[in-house]
Design a protein around this motif. Structure first.
Motif, PDB file in Angstrom:
ATOM      1  N   ASP A 115      -4.048   4.826  -2.915  1.00  0.00           N
ATOM      2  CA  ASP A 115      -4.092   4.040  -3.592  1.00  0.00           C
ATOM      3  C   ASP A 115      -3.211   3.444  -4.652  1.00  0.00           C
ATOM      4  N   THR A 116      -2.429   2.062  -4.030  1.00  0.00           N
ATOM      5  CA  THR A 116      -1.294   1.484  -5.220  1.00  0.00           C
ATOM      6  C   THR A 116      -1.826   0.893  -6.088  1.00  0.00           C
TER       7      THR A 116
ATOM      8  N   THR B  57       0.789  -1.030   0.047  1.00  0.00           N
ATOM      9  CA  THR B  57      -0.108  -0.019  -0.387  1.00  0.00           C
ATOM     10  C   THR B  57       1.278   1.526   0.110  1.00  0.00           C
TER      11      THR B  57
ATOM     12  N   ASN C 204      -5.563   1.670   2.098  1.00  0.00           N
ATOM     13  CA  ASN C 204      -4.564   2.477   2.027  1.00  0.00           C
ATOM     14  C   ASN C 204      -4.256   3.788   3.545  1.00  0.00           C
TER      15      ASN C 204
ATOM     16  N   ASP D  93       3.699   4.149  -3.814  1.00  0.00           N
ATOM     17  CA  ASP D  93       2.967   5.074  -4.472  1.00  0.00           C
ATOM     18  C   ASP D  93       3.924   5.639  -5.564  1.00  0.00           C
TER      19      ASP D  93
END
Length: 346
Positions: A123-124, A119, A130, A165
């Motif tokens: 959002d990934t 995470t 997240n 990220d």
């Protein structure tokens, strides 16, 4: 990815060096006399101790957990991770993973770990909560009166954002021109998250700096594990520079030196320079590696045949897999961070 690296190199290279200089002067207010009794953890796989579902390939699959506890236990390593070493320093057991909170009630007194591997601040590519959602979980736990205001006042938070990220940004074809604003956006949200955790009653917030992304095996494999990718390290430097500035501002606003940076970047680099412990041979080479283009540590084929290899001595490797330190690696990082921790809490 190569095009993005080329365009960003000159910009981030300078900021990388600036970050190294600023690291010596920012975030050094002292927190003498504070003795936490609980740890609350937010973030990703560098601090997750078991929140990922067992059905997901990775931390609950062999050979993860090989060194400790001897079987997969939800940690992205062969053994202990950063959370465990921070708990050891504080003198408590590692806080219970959020998903096990209703099973191991006796361990609630040490705090709770809300981190989920894979995470990010946003959002990934994985479907796990997240950081904002993790803090929502924490807030709900507080509303359920699991922890009192006094509990929170005697606690600290560990808040990890180790780069997911940015890997997501690259994976979705983020532009080179948008990289700098995106890094700023990530740090701004991370700052809001830390401020929110503090506002919920946690007295002290520890936030690791971004590690040297260009030294992770997933990057150094292209260089035969012989040297780091300085372009990617420059990205880490820019993130860390902005983080240092944000933490200094937060401390000025709160007037209680609540926020402290753990120099993960420096700890990694110091370990590489010293080649980790005396047991570590090549600190950039991982112990567990996939066999084939699309395989990774823990991968198996449809017949259950292993698509990975594990080195004979995990204790001789700084990295466990393509991204995560081994237990020995985290031990080395902890050793590098310990003087700072002692300066804060002794």
């Amino acid at each position: 990815m190569d095009t993005i690296k080329a365009l960003l190199f000159s910009f981030f290279h300078l900021l990388f060096f600036l970050s190294g200089q600023q690291q010596q002067v920012l975030g050094h207010r002292q927190l003498y006399g504070f003795r936490p009794t609980k740890i609350f953890v937010f973030g990703d796989s560098y601090v997750d101790t078991g929140n990922i579902p067992k059905s997901v390939l990775g931390s609950w699959k062999e050979p993860y957990g090989l060194t400790f506890p001897g079987k997969p236990a939800g940690r992205f390593s062969d053994g202990r991770v950063l959370t465990d070493y921070l708990a050891r320093f504080v003198g408590i057991k590692s806080p219970i993973a959020y998903r096990w909170r209703k099973i191991a009630l006796k361990n609630l007194k040490y705090g709770m770990n809300f981190a989920f591997g894979g995470t990010g601040v946003f959002d990934t590519l994985v479907a796990n909560p997240n950081m904002t959602t993790q803090i929502d979980f924490f807030q709900q736990v507080i509303k359920e009166a699991v922890y009192s205001p006094a509990d929170l006042k005697s606690s600290l938070a560990l808040v990890s954002a180790a780069g997911n990220d940015y890997s997501t940004y690259v994976a979705v074809n983020g532009s080179a021109e948008g990289f700098q604003p995106f890094i700023t956006k990530v740090v701004n949200q991370l700052t809001l998250n830390m401020k929110r955790i503090h506002g919920l009653g946690v007295r002290k917030i520890l936030v690791p700096s971004l590690p040297p992304l260009g030294c992770l095996p997933q990057s150094t494999s292209k260089l035969s594990f012989q040297q780091c990718n300085e372009t990617e390290n420059s990205l880490s430097g820019f993130h860390n520079l902005l983080l240092q500035q944000a933490v200094a501002k937060l401390n000025n606003e709160t007037k209680d030196s609540a926020f402290v940076i753990l120099d993960l970047f420096g700890a990694f680099m110091t370990t590489f320079k010293n080649k980790g412990s005396s047991k570590t041979e090549n600190p950039l080479m991982p112990c567990c590696v996939g066999i084939g283009k699309d395989s990774s540590c823990g991968s198996v084929d449809d017949n259950g045949v292993k698509l990975y290899t594990v080195c004979a001595k995990p204790e001789a490797s700084f990295f466990w897999d393509g991204v995560h330190p081994s237990q020995e690696g985290w031990q080395s990082v902890y050793s590098a961070l310990k003087p700072k921790l002692q300066q804060i809490y002794c």
